[in-house]
Design an enzyme around this catalytic site. Structure first.
Site, mmCIF file in Angstrom:
data_model
loop_
_atom_site.group_PDB
_atom_site.id
_atom_site.type_symbol
_atom_site.label_atom_id
_atom_site.label_comp_id
_atom_site.label_asym_id
_atom_site.label_seq_id
_atom_site.Cartn_x
_atom_site.Cartn_y
_atom_site.Cartn_z
ATOM 1 N N HIS A 55 0.842 -1.209 0.000
ATOM 2 C CA HIS A 55 0.000 0.000 0.000
ATOM 3 C C HIS A 55 0.869 1.248 0.000
ATOM 4 O O HIS A 55 0.658 2.174 -0.805
ATOM 5 C CB HIS A 55 -0.892 -0.053 1.246
ATOM 6 C CG HIS A 55 -1.792 1.119 1.423
ATOM 7 N ND1 HIS A 55 -3.162 1.041 1.298
ATOM 8 C CD2 HIS A 55 -1.537 2.426 1.727
ATOM 9 C CE1 HIS A 55 -3.697 2.228 1.519
ATOM 10 N NE2 HIS A 55 -2.725 3.089 1.788
ATOM 11 N N GLU A 56 1.866 1.287 0.888
ATOM 12 C CA GLU A 56 2.718 2.474 0.996
ATOM 13 C C GLU A 56 3.676 2.614 -0.182
ATOM 14 O O GLU A 56 3.958 3.720 -0.638
ATOM 15 C CB GLU A 56 3.508 2.435 2.311
ATOM 16 C CG GLU A 56 2.635 2.446 3.554
ATOM 17 C CD GLU A 56 1.737 3.663 3.621
ATOM 18 O OE1 GLU A 56 2.118 4.729 3.102
ATOM 19 O OE2 GLU A 56 0.626 3.549 4.192
ATOM 20 N N HIS A 59 2.074 4.417 -3.015
ATOM 21 C CA HIS A 59 2.104 5.871 -2.856
ATOM 22 C C HIS A 59 3.445 6.431 -3.335
ATOM 23 O O HIS A 59 3.500 7.436 -4.056
ATOM 24 C CB HIS A 59 1.911 6.251 -1.381
ATOM 25 C CG HIS A 59 0.520 6.098 -0.877
ATOM 26 N ND1 HIS A 59 -0.579 6.614 -1.528
ATOM 27 C CD2 HIS A 59 0.036 5.499 0.245
ATOM 28 C CE1 HIS A 59 -1.675 6.340 -0.839
ATOM 29 N NE2 HIS A 59 -1.331 5.660 0.230
#
Length: 368
Positions: A55-56, A59
């Site tokens: 998820h990170e 980003h």
């Protein structure tokens, strides 16, 4: 880009493993050996942490595509955070950067759901299918929670992008998103306390913890937005410390630590090459970390932070856009350069000084 793990990740790993091994797995499939529940629970919890990392990373990757460097990714008790060295250049980039994380979590949820269905179809129901189904559900839940329109969640970034696009004011957009974050945070705290009173125990405490984190993080973001608003119109030249003391890259660590020229209250000094051009930044902490026996033969060029890892600006640049990069910098300092030469240095102390001056009401021309 550095990837780190805070010690608190061990807490969430232990809690998730405990919840799976003593709760969901034996309840769904009783009769298996206790050690098997714990083994499957541990592997499943670790897989969830890898999902948070994905998820990170999404980003960070999307941010880089839009010219925003990611300094590091850190997993900790309440999830993860990708530390960006600057802000998105426009609302569209903000939208894409913020939306990438929930999208990846949603895709992972769909993949795990499909895998769970495949396992059930080929091997029948069992611990493996149950664990993968849990991963599907928790990733989908993570995606849905993160799109709530409140900072510092990804949904807060989406809200910020929408307000920014409508108003053209990124600072106002941040204030709106941070206010929404505080509302959501206090709501979760209240709900958690209510659940505790009803006997929910762990679930209520967990909601209180998440809510408190949201309130604290949203308050920090709101404060930073107000600081950028206060500093709008201020140039780097007006905040920097001009003509800082510099250290030659060819000097040894021993000379640097023992020379009276560097016995200031400062904890970092710009490093320049033989031609006088800025080469990096050296901190007293890094210099003192060199073993005493090696200090006489170790050059500052070997221990300094290279120029590419340090935020730089020109004296005439606006100060406010530099703040995110300054806060994310390893030494919390930026070098100010003009025509390839060092003109000054900017630190958090300089920001505090000019902020105090601006809020004091002292006329601009009386600044010292």
């Amino acid at each position: 880009m550095r990837i780190g793990v805070n010690w608190s990740v061990l807490v969430i790993l232990a809690l998730l493993t405990l919840g799976l091994a003593e709760g969901r797995l034996p309840e769904a499939h009783p009769g298996d050996p206790g050690w098997l529940y714990w083994a499957v629970g541990l592997v499943t919890a670790a897989a969830f942490l890898l999902s948070l990392l994905a998820h990170e990373i999404s980003h960070a990757l999307v941010a880089r595509r839009h010219g925003v460097d990611a300094d590091s990714i850190t997993l900790w008790l309440l999830g993860g955070v990708a530390r960006l060295r600057s802000e998105a250049p426009d609302p569209r980039a903000e939208l894409r950067i913020a939306g990438s994380g929930p999208l990846v979590s949603l895709l992972l949820g769909a993949v795990f759901a499909g895998l769970a269905a495949l396992i059930r179809a080929t091997a029948g129901p069992g611990l493996a299918a149950e664990a993968v189904a849990w991963l599907a559900g928790i990733n989908i839940l993570l995606a849905l929670f993160n799109v709530l329109p409140a900072a510092p969640l990804d949904g807060g970034r989406l809200l910020r992008a929408a307000v920014w696009r409508r108003t053209g004011d990124p600072v106002r957009a941040t204030v709106v998103a941070s206010a929404a974050g505080r509302v959501l945070g206090w709501s979760l705290v209240a709900l958690g306390l209510y659940l505790v009173l009803l006997g929910a125990g762990f679930g209520g405490i967990w909601l209180v913890l998440i809510g408190w984190f949201l309130v604290a993080a949203a308050t920090v973001e709101g404060g930073q937005a107000r600081l950028r608003e206060l500093l709008s119109g201020v140039s780097v030249r007006e905040a920097m410390s001009p003509d800082p003391v510099t250290a030659p890259a060819s000097a040894t660590v021993e000379d640097f630590l023992e020379s009276p020229a560097f016995r200031y209250r400062h904890s970092a000094f710009p490093v320049v090459g033989d031609d006088g051009a800025p080469a990096g930044l050296v901190t007293l902490h890094d210099a003192r970390a060199v073993p005493a026996a090696a200090r006489a033969t170790t050059r500052l060029a070997e221990v300094m932070l290279p120029l590419e890892e340090i935020p730089t600006a020109a004296p005439g640049d606006p100060l406010a856009p530099l703040l995110p990069a300054l806060q994310a910098a390893p030494a919390r300092r930026a070098l100010v350069m003009e025509d390839g030469r060092l003109a000054g240095i900017l630190s958090s102390s300089d920001i505090s000084r000019i902020t105090a001056w601006l809020t004091s009401g002292t006329p601009w021309g009386t600044r010292v």
